[in-house]
Design a protein around this motif. Structure first.
Motif, PDB file in Angstrom:
ATOM      1  N   GLU A 115       0.820  -1.217   0.000  1.00 32.22           N
ATOM      2  CA  GLU A 115       0.000   0.000   0.000  1.00 32.22           C
ATOM      3  C   GLU A 115       0.851   1.263   0.000  1.00 32.22           C
ATOM      4  OE1 GLU A 115      -3.100  -0.173  -0.828  1.00 32.22           O
ATOM      5  OE2 GLU A 115      -2.869  -2.338  -0.761  1.00 32.22           O
ATOM      6  N   ARG A 118       1.784   1.772  -3.443  1.00 27.43           N
ATOM      7  CA  ARG A 118       0.632   2.246  -4.203  1.00 27.43           C
ATOM      8  C   ARG A 118       0.398   3.741  -3.975  1.00 27.43           C
ATOM      9  NH1 ARG A 118      -2.919  -1.193  -5.894  1.00 27.43           N
ATOM     10  NH2 ARG A 118      -2.930  -2.506  -4.068  1.00 27.43           N
ATOM     11  N   SER A 123      -1.479   2.759  -8.970  1.00 24.20           N
ATOM     12  CA  SER A 123      -1.577   1.351  -9.355  1.00 24.20           C
ATOM     13  C   SER A 123      -1.125   1.110 -10.778  1.00 24.20           C
ATOM     14  CB  SER A 123      -3.022   0.886  -9.219  1.00 24.20           C
ATOM     15  OG  SER A 123      -3.458   1.117  -7.919  1.00 24.20           O
ATOM     16  N   ASP A 124      -0.567   2.138 -11.416  1.00 21.79           N
ATOM     17  CA  ASP A 124      -0.232   1.995 -12.836  1.00 21.79           C
ATOM     18  C   ASP A 124       0.763   0.869 -13.090  1.00 21.79           C
ATOM     19  OD1 ASP A 124      -1.748   4.165 -12.934  1.00 21.79           O
ATOM     20  OD2 ASP A 124      -0.189   5.575 -13.543  1.00 21.79           O
ATOM     21  N   TYR A 125       0.598   0.258 -14.236  1.00 18.58           N
ATOM     22  CA  TYR A 125       1.607  -0.693 -14.696  1.00 18.58           C
ATOM     23  C   TYR A 125       2.782   0.107 -15.210  1.00 18.58           C
ATOM     24  CZ  TYR A 125      -2.027  -4.243 -14.683  1.00 18.58           C
ATOM     25  OH  TYR A 125      -3.012  -5.105 -14.311  1.00 18.58           O
ATOM     26  N   PHE A 221       3.796  -3.533 -10.925  1.00 17.54           N
ATOM     27  CA  PHE A 221       2.683  -2.806 -10.329  1.00 17.54           C
ATOM     28  C   PHE A 221       2.651  -3.241  -8.871  1.00 17.54           C
ATOM     29  CE2 PHE A 221      -0.297  -6.422 -10.396  1.00 17.54           C
ATOM     30  CZ  PHE A 221       0.303  -7.228 -11.352  1.00 17.54           C
ATOM     31  N   ASP A 223       0.934  -4.851  -6.867  1.00 19.19           N
ATOM     32  CA  ASP A 223       0.524  -6.184  -6.426  1.00 19.19           C
ATOM     33  C   ASP A 223       1.303  -7.310  -7.092  1.00 19.19           C
ATOM     34  OD1 ASP A 223      -1.973  -5.723  -4.680  1.00 19.19           O
ATOM     35  OD2 ASP A 223      -2.243  -4.410  -6.399  1.00 19.19           O
ATOM     36  N   LEU A 227       2.657 -12.930  -7.121  1.00 17.91           N
ATOM     37  CA  LEU A 227       3.160 -13.870  -8.109  1.00 17.91           C
ATOM     38  C   LEU A 227       4.434 -14.529  -7.606  1.00 17.91           C
ATOM     39  CD1 LEU A 227       2.263 -14.099 -11.238  1.00 17.91           C
ATOM     40  CD2 LEU A 227       4.371 -12.881 -11.655  1.00 17.91           C
TER      41      LEU A 227
END
Lengths: 295, 404
Positions: A115, A118, A123-125, A221, A223, A227
């Motif tokens: 956060e 962020r 949140s942009d790629y 990004f 988040d 992964l």
């Protein structure tokens, strides 16, 4: 017929190269797990923060990501040390707290890191485009992208250096001793809280390195960390908890399996391949690759 | 055992606290009309959620300046909830907005999966829900009378203008389909596949992929060996640019690469794919250069205010806000059936063209979409079809990679 071999070669090479980078990230996790006996679910978030540091170096100061990596690593080392010293150690020292709660703390750290990033970057790629980002080496009709090759070589170099560090230096030996038996190490005069701090920093720095190596061909990004947490968790289990070489080989196996799965089954089931391996290992080889070697 | 008891106590305490905090509130403030908007404000889809929230706000400010946010003395209030791109969170957000905040109606809905959940809950609790983006076919095919979709076409109908162009220009024999394995990807590729069957076009390759992959080459290598005339792809933005870049690396040429909206029309696609984006075509629901009045102004205002370019997702949110204000303004009473009736009677000219909620081909309360085919040309998105609104001529077949 020739076509088939080209496809096979391409699949195997790309899979192994990608696996090399998975390894590097997973080794960071396995180190932390080995010494502290907890799963660090903030690991992916540390990868993400490392990527952002490299991204900032590349975008605002024009530093090549492969050089920016050497800025991201000390920054993350420091961040890792601070997290360990002022957050996790406080919980580890209290005996009455269940290990599960320490894991919960890492989840909290992950949320905070995500956060905060962020808040700063939205949140942009984002991605870093370098002159070699979409260059490829052609071996016959196989095309291997340049950043993948460079990334693999650096990742393997780091793995080797880490191995040397752990086996040949006093500090490395202390880390291994703490991982094997914390109490015994303390009796032998190892400052265990210093060791865990350094280990966490080291794990975070490796995470940053892995992320930075992926940056020229991937994107980021806030988040993106999930992964990597998921991947390195699978690899850590596959390699045997806390085993550096197990994680290195596990990473290569996962990379290769995913790539083969994508070519010969379907790309939609790429992640399923990794998870199936995860389940099979848990069922039939609970000790991971490490337990095979020990036999 | 003792350990577990401790954990259980803590859990109980926490759940009790949660009950207490949600139990209070919910008071009926009668001087406002609350509109609940559910968007992915965090999580991997947050970028789109932000663009839509900005556009809702922009439209709201404009409406407010025009005095249209006051309905019979009651002020419209927008209440945002974050669905994180997750279905379970979307469901609880919906229930919170309806039960606790007692909103008059709902809007938003970005991913098809979340939109579906919101629509389901809204219908069962009889709250009008106006969808902004979520476009999988089945959402408006359930006969849900409280669910309206104006600015988003059903995913399988994104391709109206595109099929027209296929018939007159491309005339493909063999096509390949690649799509991300989400509701949106599956729904739109299904529509495309059926249309191909109807027209006797061979589908030589048909594969889903997992969103967020790093290496697309295994799929692309398989795809190349089937030698299609055309590729039809449904992807979000970063996957889209990675696919195009890796096709370039593989030196894999096709006569035409068509994206199905989403990632292939976003400014970020060009930023990340760079020169490789040239000649990539896409279906689209909206472009700033479209002739509907206000489209241009929205684009410029957004760019000025937020320093970024909006794409059709933003336009959907912006238009949706206008439809909401229009319907609430016409509603005779602000109960659910009253708003539902006003929504059904909507006949509104927006920056995305006329909006009406009709029942057709099994769809309920679904606006008939107007679609375009766009093509990238050095970082600019040009409308190439339908021919009467085009801003540039199409390029077909596209030049090979090594001839560029």
């Amino acid at each position: 017929m020739e076509d088939m071999w080209i496809k096979f070669g391409q699949t195997v090479i790309c899979g192994i190269l990608l696996g090399g980078m998975y390894s590097l990230i997973a080794i960071g996790m396995t180190l932390i797990m080995g010494v502290m006996k907890i799963v660090n679910l903030a690991h992916g978030a540390l990868v993400m923060v490392g990527m952002y540091v490299t991204y900032v170096c590349a975008t605002y100061y024009g530093i090549d990501p492969y050089i920016g990596m050497f800025i991201a690593m000390p920054v993350l080392f420091l961040l890792g040390c601070l997290i360990q010293k002022y957050m996790i150690n406080r919980l580890v020292e209290v005996d009455s707290i269940l290990p599960e709660n320490q894991v919960l703390l890492t989840v909290g750290i992950m949320l905070v890191l995500t956060e905060v990033i962020r808040l700063i970057f939205n949140s942009d790629y984002r991605s870093v485009t370098t002159s070699y980002s979409s260059e490829a080496i052609y071996i016959g009709a196989m095309s291997i992208s340049v950043p993948l090759v460079i990334g693999f070589i650096i990742a393997m170099a780091f793995t080797f250096l880490l191995h040397m560090f752990l086996t040949n230096t006093d500090l490395g030996k202390s880390i291994r001793a703490t991982a094997q038996d914390r109490d015994a190490a303390v009796y032998m005069g190892v400052n265990s809280s210093k060791i865990t701090m350094i280990t966490f920093g080291l794990g975070a720095a490796l995470a940053a390195a892995g992320g930075s190596l992926l940056l020229p061909m991937f994107y980021l990004f806030p988040d993106v960390g999930h992964l990597f947490t998921a991947k390195s968790f699978i690899i850590t289990i596959l390699g045997g908890l806390g085993s550096t070489w197990g994680a290195a080989i596990g990473g290569l196996i996962i990379g290769l399996a995913e790539s083969l799965g994508a070519t010969y089954i379907s790309m939609g089931y790429k992640d399923v391949v990794g998870l199936v391996i995860f389940l099979l290992v848990l069922l039939f080889l609970p000790g991971g690759i490490r337990s095979l070697v020990k036999r | 055992m003792k350990k577990y008891r401790k954990v259980l106590t803590v859990l109980l305490l926490v759940s009790f606290l949660a009950l207490v905090t949600t139990g209070c509130g919910g008071g009926d403030s009668s001087d406002t009309v609350k509109v609940g908007i559910i968007l992915p404000l965090t999580g991997p889809e947050a970028m789109f959620g932000e663009m839509e929230k900005n556009s809702f706000d922009l439209a709201y400010e404009e409406l407010k300046a025009a005095g249209k946010t006051s309905i019979g003395g009651k002020e419209i209030v927008l209440m945002y909830e974050d669905d994180q791109g997750k279905q379970d969170v979307a469901k609880s957000a919906t229930e919170k907005l309806i039960n606790k905040d007692q909103v008059a109606m709902l809007s938003g809905g970005y991913s098809s999966a979340c939109t579906n959940v919101i629509a389901q809950s809204a219908q069962s609790m009889q709250k009008p829900f106006l969808i902004a983006t979520g476009s999988s076919d089945d959402i408006t095919r359930q006969g849900w009378s409280y669910v309206f979709r104006g600015t988003a076409a059903p995913a399988s109908k994104y391709t109206g203008a595109f099929w027209d162009m296929m018939e007159k220009v491309v005339k493909p024999q063999n096509v390949a389909i690649i799509f991300e394995n989400t509701d949106f990807g599956i729904s739109s590729s299904k529509g495309f596949r059926e249309e191909c069957q109807k027209r006797g076009i061979n589908v030589v390759f048909d594969q889903a992929y997992e969103h967020g992959a790093i290496d697309f080459k295994p799929m692309l290598a398989n795809l190349r060996s089937t030698n299609p005339d055309m590729i039809f792809a449904t992807s979000y933005v970063m996957d889209a640019s990675m696919i195009i870049n890796q096709m370039k690396e593989l030196n894999f040429n096709t006569k035409l690469f068509v994206g199905n909206g989403a990632g292939y029309t976003m400014p970020e696609f060009y930023e990340n794919a760079g020169a490789a984006s040239d000649y990539v075509a896409s279906t689209s629901l909206w472009v700033p250069s479209v002739t509907w009045s206000g489209a241009d102004e929205y684009y410029n205002k957004y760019k000025q205010k937020y320093g970024k370019e909006p794409d059709y997702h933003g336009a959907q949110a912006y238009t949706t806000m206008y439809i909401i204000a229009d319907a609430l303004g016409r509603a005779t009473d602000l109960t659910s059936p009253g708003i539902q009736k006003a929504m059904k009677e909507t006949d509104f000219n927006s920056i995305m063209g006329p909006i009406k909620f009709e029942d057709w081909e099994g769809f309920t309360n679904q606006n008939k979409p107007i679609t375009y085919v766009v093509q990238w040309d050095k970082g600019k998105l040009e409308v190439v079809w339908p021919e009467d609104v085009k801003s540039a001529s199409y390029v077909y077949p596209v030049p090979n990679w090594n001839e560029r």
